[in-house]
Design an enzyme around this catalytic site. Structure first.
Site, PDB file in Angstrom:
ATOM      1  N   ALA A   1      45.468 -32.554 -22.781  1.00  0.00           N
ATOM      2  CA  ALA A   1      46.887 -32.924 -22.712  1.00  0.00           C
ATOM      3  C   ALA A   1      47.073 -34.113 -23.661  1.00  0.00           C
ATOM      4  CB  ALA A   1      47.266 -33.293 -21.282  1.00  0.00           C
TER       5      ALA A   1
ATOM      6  N   SER B   1      49.954 -42.599 -21.255  1.00  0.00           N
ATOM      7  CA  SER B   1      49.032 -41.491 -21.006  1.00  0.00           C
ATOM      8  C   SER B   1      49.690 -40.475 -20.086  1.00  0.00           C
ATOM      9  CB  SER B   1      47.721 -42.023 -20.403  1.00  0.00           C
ATOM     10  OG  SER B   1      46.726 -41.030 -20.421  1.00  0.00           O
ATOM     11  N   ASN B   2      48.912 -39.608 -19.458  1.00  0.00           N
ATOM     12  CA  ASN B   2      49.438 -38.594 -18.537  1.00  0.00           C
ATOM     13  C   ASN B   2      48.399 -38.320 -17.457  1.00  0.00           C
ATOM     14  OD1 ASN B   2      47.702 -36.242 -19.380  1.00  0.00           O
ATOM     15  ND2 ASN B   2      48.624 -36.777 -21.350  1.00  0.00           N
ATOM     16  N   PRO B   3      48.757 -37.556 -16.410  1.00  0.00           N
ATOM     17  CA  PRO B   3      47.836 -37.427 -15.267  1.00  0.00           C
ATOM     18  C   PRO B   3      46.710 -36.404 -15.436  1.00  0.00           C
ATOM     19  CG  PRO B   3      50.127 -36.898 -14.660  1.00  0.00           C
ATOM     20  CD  PRO B   3      50.054 -36.921 -16.140  1.00  0.00           C
TER      21      PRO B   3
END
Ligand code: C5P
Length: 222
Positions: free
Chosen positions: A88, A21-23
């Protein structure tokens, strides 16, 4: 008008307890949906896993992976007038997802990945010639000044506006309540905006999209 907004990250599971995943926190997308509802529009928010409350007057659809997000967007697409894609989306996912937790020893040190669908491109393709009826806004995470690259992306993806964030700028990026962005148009023009709250930026995006939708050119192409 009806706004369809994507927000947050996606999660691409390796097994039930591990994912890529991403922040992204979803703040920008939630702000856009809130601003649209506040301005009297219908707003549908397709949200990846985030810890935010649903804004008042917004219909929320929770998703996990990029493929879930794509399916939800395609379901909602026919009724939407404006799409704002702030999510995102993970570009890659594991080639295989295990249905039970993998033991350490069962995992290989190299993870095989496959490309995720690009939601924006898929939307554009599916709309074909009727695309002109909808305003499509994309986001671009940039490091440094927005460039000709952003307007190329705008044209290439068939967008009406790209909101380019300088993620390295002070007060911008994942998790902040403020943002530093530029509006990049398909004709190559770049409008640099000052540091402002994500709510203020969201209100400007909504205003700009409504303007685009109502201009004669847009209507006659519809
Ligand atoms: O090409 P790039 O990933 O920089 O484009 C960013 C824009 O495309 C964002 O609006 C993002 O929400 C959207 N996107 C998408 N599906 C993907 C990747 C990005 O809709 N798989």
């Amino acid at each position: 008008m009806r706004f369809l907004v994507t927000a947050g990250p996606t999660r691409e599971h390796i097994d039930p307890v591990r994912f890529l995943s991403n922040p992204s926190t979803g703040k920008m997308g939630f702000a856009v949906a809130r601003a649209a509802a506040k301005a009297g529009h219908e707003a549908v928010l397709v949200a990846g896993p985030v810890a935010l409350k649903t804004p008042r007057g917004v219909r929320r659809i929770d998703v996990v992976s990029a493929r879930d997000m794509l399916a939800a967007v395609m379901d909602e697409l026919p009724a939407a007038d404006v799409l704002v894609m702030t999510a995102a989306v993970a570009d890659w996912r594991p080639a295989r997802t295990a249905s039970r937790k993998l033991k350490k020893g069962e995992m290989k040190p190299v993870l095989e990945l496959v490309r995720n669908p690009d939601i924006l491109r898929t939307v554009k393709k599916s709309l074909g010639a009727s695309r002109a009826k909808k305003v499509i806004v994309g986001f671009a995470a940039e490091t440094g000044e927005p460039t000709a690259e952003a307007s190329r992306k705008c044209r290439e993806k068939g967008l009406d506006l790209v909101v380019a964030n300088d993620v390295t700028a002070k007060g911008a990026g994942f998790g902040t309540d403020t943002n530093v962005a530029s509006f990049v148009s398909p004709d190559g023009s770049i409008e640099r905006l000052p540091l402002m709250s994500k709510d203020a930026l969201a209100a400007r995006i909504v205003k700009r999209a409504v303007l685009w939708y109502t201009v004669d050119g847009m209507k006659s192409r519809a």
